[in-house]
Design a protein around this motif. Sequence first.
Motif, PDB file in Angstrom:
ATOM      1  N   LYS A 181     -12.072   2.433  45.039  1.00 48.67           N
ATOM      2  CA  LYS A 181     -11.950   1.826  46.363  1.00 48.67           C
ATOM      3  C   LYS A 181     -10.865   0.759  46.362  1.00 48.67           C
ATOM      4  O   LYS A 181     -10.752  -0.023  45.429  1.00 48.67           O
ATOM      5  N   VAL A 182     -10.082   0.762  47.421  1.00 53.38           N
ATOM      6  CA  VAL A 182      -9.081  -0.281  47.635  1.00 53.38           C
ATOM      7  C   VAL A 182      -9.278  -0.820  49.048  1.00 53.38           C
ATOM      8  O   VAL A 182      -9.356  -0.047  50.007  1.00 53.38           O
ATOM      9  N   ALA A 183      -9.387  -2.133  49.186  1.00 55.71           N
ATOM     10  CA  ALA A 183      -9.599  -2.756  50.486  1.00 55.71           C
ATOM     11  C   ALA A 183      -8.410  -3.651  50.822  1.00 55.71           C
ATOM     12  O   ALA A 183      -8.237  -4.717  50.202  1.00 55.71           O
TER      13      ALA A 183
ATOM     14  N   ARG B  16      -6.226  -5.963  48.600  1.00 53.49           N
ATOM     15  CA  ARG B  16      -6.663  -7.220  47.980  1.00 53.49           C
ATOM     16  C   ARG B  16      -7.848  -7.045  47.046  1.00 53.49           C
ATOM     17  O   ARG B  16      -8.155  -7.939  46.270  1.00 53.49           O
ATOM     18  N   TYR B  17      -8.515  -5.910  47.141  1.00 54.65           N
ATOM     19  CA  TYR B  17      -9.694  -5.694  46.315  1.00 54.65           C
ATOM     20  C   TYR B  17      -9.699  -4.238  45.852  1.00 54.65           C
ATOM     21  O   TYR B  17      -9.456  -3.326  46.634  1.00 54.65           O
ATOM     22  N   VAL B  18      -9.961  -4.028  44.580  1.00 52.69           N
ATOM     23  CA  VAL B  18     -10.039  -2.678  44.040  1.00 52.69           C
ATOM     24  C   VAL B  18     -11.229  -2.598  43.099  1.00 52.69           C
ATOM     25  O   VAL B  18     -11.549  -3.568  42.397  1.00 52.69           O
ATOM     26  N   GLU B  19     -11.929  -1.465  43.119  1.00 47.42           N
ATOM     27  CA  GLU B  19     -13.077  -1.307  42.237  1.00 47.42           C
ATOM     28  C   GLU B  19     -13.188   0.123  41.730  1.00 47.42           C
ATOM     29  O   GLU B  19     -12.828   1.087  42.429  1.00 47.42           O
TER      30      GLU B  19
ATOM     31  N   SER C  32     -13.689  -4.351  38.617  1.00 48.91           N
ATOM     32  CA  SER C  32     -13.102  -4.755  39.894  1.00 48.91           C
ATOM     33  C   SER C  32     -12.162  -5.940  39.734  1.00 48.91           C
ATOM     34  O   SER C  32     -12.218  -6.687  38.755  1.00 48.91           O
ATOM     35  N   ARG C  33     -11.335  -6.120  40.767  1.00 49.91           N
ATOM     36  CA  ARG C  33     -10.413  -7.252  40.817  1.00 49.91           C
ATOM     37  C   ARG C  33     -10.193  -7.623  42.272  1.00 49.91           C
ATOM     38  O   ARG C  33     -10.037  -6.746  43.121  1.00 49.91           O
ATOM     39  N   ARG C  34     -10.158  -8.912  42.563  1.00 52.69           N
ATOM     40  CA  ARG C  34      -9.978  -9.385  43.929  1.00 52.69           C
ATOM     41  C   ARG C  34      -8.845 -10.414  43.996  1.00 52.69           C
ATOM     42  O   ARG C  34      -8.813 -11.365  43.209  1.00 52.69           O
ATOM     43  N   ASP C  35      -7.912 -10.182  44.936  1.00 51.21           N
ATOM     44  CA  ASP C  35      -6.861 -11.165  45.243  1.00 51.21           C
ATOM     45  C   ASP C  35      -6.125 -11.676  44.019  1.00 51.21           C
ATOM     46  O   ASP C  35      -5.870 -12.868  43.865  1.00 51.21           O
TER      47      ASP C  35
ATOM     48  N   TRP D 276      -9.618  -9.338  35.996  1.00 54.93           N
ATOM     49  CA  TRP D 276     -10.501  -8.185  36.120  1.00 54.93           C
ATOM     50  C   TRP D 276     -11.900  -8.540  35.636  1.00 54.93           C
ATOM     51  O   TRP D 276     -12.067  -9.295  34.677  1.00 54.93           O
TER      52      TRP D 276
END
Length: 299
Positions: A194-196, A199-202, A220-223, A227
Amino acid sequence: MTSLLRTLRHHADEVSCCAFSPSLLATCSGDKTLRVYNSEDFSELPFSPLSGHGYGVHCCCFSSCGRHLLSCSTDGSAIVWHAGTGEVAAVLLHPARSPLRACAVAPDSSLVLAGACDGTVALWDFPSKALRRCSAVSEASVVACCFSPCGQMFVTGCTRGDLKLWDTDVTLLRVEKDAHDLGVACCSFAPQFKVAEGRYVEFRLASCGQDSRLKTRLVSRRDGADWGMELLHVFTSQVSPVLSCAFSSDGELLVSGSVDKSVAIYDANLGALLHTLKQHDGYVTAVAVSPTVAPWTEP
């Protein structure tokens, strides 16, 4: 409902790995060979078995397009085969000829990865077959590796029990210490991620090991932050070391094989056990799920 379709008994030694393409099933063994079958009727292809390794073959996998088959061996080589003919396309040698225990092909077929007993990983450019780098990633043997579905990262697992996340320049992104007590046996990413809004990927990662546990984690990683790895489920239905795990192509099922001679099938999202298969007479050393498997239904 599950039913046994066929039992294949062609290898002369323990089967160490198995893999599906959309039309083929490949197996490899301590007998130094690979065997290739039609996945519709499980008939062995005329060019099978494949012989080219000098020692036992530990791992095999197909490229995402299904045109190539990769294998690695105690002899320190990874061989790329033409899946349709069984001919050797390339022989990739570990620089130190360390025994290779695990191998993977990037989803876009740009890279080949192999984990070695000396704690290194070797990374080759797939189109040119040139060695890109060979780097130390562990003080223990690397026995598991897999690419993320985006192809920009990979995970390694070692006999010390750690999981490590790397980018394709072999820069360490995350360490999960003691992910499995007594050692990791296998790891596998779910095909979906998932990519939002950029800014966010999981991703979902499954791993199993000598602690008799199968686990899933959210990677996951955000902004632009570091990780992370968050434990999602711990599966405990198998009572001996869990040696192999694999997601279905839709990410809905998770399958594992164990020293207790069983195959467990789980709902990957809910963490619920769906079926336990007990047709094997020995350790279940490898599992794979066909990419053409019909959607799972429960009565």
